[in-house]
Design a protein around this motif. Structure first.
Motif, short mmCIF file in Angstrom:
data_model
loop_
_atom_site.label_atom_id
_atom_site.label_comp_id
_atom_site.label_asym_id
_atom_site.label_seq_id
_atom_site.Cartn_x
_atom_site.Cartn_y
_atom_site.Cartn_z
N VAL A 6 57.18 43.98 58.84
CA VAL A 6 58.55 42.99 59.27
C VAL A 6 58.49 42.13 60.01
O VAL A 6 58.04 42.26 60.53
CB VAL A 6 59.70 43.49 58.64
N PRO A 7 59.55 40.87 60.02
CA PRO A 7 59.61 40.14 60.77
C PRO A 7 60.15 40.31 62.28
O PRO A 7 60.83 41.56 62.60
CB PRO A 7 60.63 39.02 60.47
N GLY A 8 59.30 40.62 63.27
CA GLY A 8 59.34 40.81 64.32
C GLY A 8 58.14 42.11 65.08
O GLY A 8 58.45 41.93 66.44
N ASP A 9 57.70 42.28 64.19
CA ASP A 9 57.10 42.85 64.70
C ASP A 9 55.17 42.47 64.88
O ASP A 9 55.31 41.59 64.84
CB ASP A 9 56.43 43.96 63.50
N THR A 10 55.18 43.03 66.08
CA THR A 10 53.96 42.74 66.15
C THR A 10 52.94 42.15 65.53
O THR A 10 52.33 43.21 64.30
CB THR A 10 53.02 43.25 67.66
N ALA A 11 51.84 41.30 65.10
CA ALA A 11 50.66 41.55 64.15
C ALA A 11 50.33 42.24 64.65
O ALA A 11 49.09 42.44 65.56
CB ALA A 11 50.10 40.01 64.25
N PRO A 12 49.37 43.44 63.65
CA PRO A 12 48.17 44.19 64.06
C PRO A 12 46.92 43.14 64.35
O PRO A 12 46.42 42.32 63.80
CB PRO A 12 47.96 45.10 63.14
N ALA A 13 46.45 43.72 65.34
CA ALA A 13 44.88 42.92 65.98
C ALA A 13 43.44 43.03 64.81
O ALA A 13 43.78 44.18 64.40
CB ALA A 13 44.62 43.50 67.28
N PHE A 14 42.99 42.14 64.82
CA PHE A 14 41.90 42.51 63.88
C PHE A 14 40.53 41.59 64.91
O PHE A 14 40.95 40.67 65.89
CB PHE A 14 41.89 42.30 62.67
N SER A 15 39.61 41.42 64.11
CA SER A 15 38.21 40.75 64.22
C SER A 15 37.42 41.85 63.22
O SER A 15 36.61 42.46 63.77
CB SER A 15 37.61 42.01 66.16
#
Length: 156
Positions: A6-15
């Motif tokens: 949801v808005p405000g969450d930290t975007a999960p990292a990816f590579s």
């Protein structure tokens, strides 16, 4: 499947590898806005329409400070064919084991032709300059989605 973002969450990292085999990480875009969208398969009608729409709008989106990343379970080789066949300008990333999709809650049960199936949930996110989710849209329609997103972002 984890809880939906949801808005405000930290975007999960990816590579992830892109369509050229280069590794692309979300952290590479720190300080800029990124549209991250998830789609089920390259070269299918809906996914092609959506990728072409993002490509057609890419110059304008970039002028407003947005980069676009498309993520699917396809291997980089298939993504390269998709890019070349459709003259796509967006970066296409490969998530064959669906680990990133799991983190972003974009793989799981969905309705398809009246049946419940497991698969990629067509979804779009806007990540702000600080790595926070600004917009989270699940179960989006391929056709008309980019125009709606532009309206939602106040770009039209």
């Amino acid at each position: 499947m984890t809880n939906r973002l949801v808005p405000g969450d930290t975007a999960p990292a990816f590579s992830l590898p892109d369509d050229t085999g280069a590794t692309v990480a979300l952290k590479d875009f720190k300080g800029q806005k990124v549209i991250v969208y998830f789609y089920s398969a390259a070269m299918t009608p809906g996914c092609t329409k959506q990728a072409c729409d993002f490509t057609e709008n890419l110059e304008s989106l970039r002028a407003h400070g947005y980069e676009v990343l498309g993520i699917s379970p396809d291997k980089p080789e298939k993504l390269a064919k998709f890019r070349d066949k459709e003259s796509l300008g967006i970066r296409l990333l490969s998530d064959p084991d669906k680990a990133v999709m799991d983190k972003w809650s974009t793989f799981g049960e969905k309705q398809m032709y009246g049946k419940t199936v497991r698969g990629v949930i067509r979804s779009t996110f806007v990540v702000d300059e600080k790595g926070k989710i600004e917009v989270a849209q699940y179960n989006v329609k391929a056709t008309g989605h980019v125009a709606k997103l532009r309206r939602d972002l106040g770009l039209d």
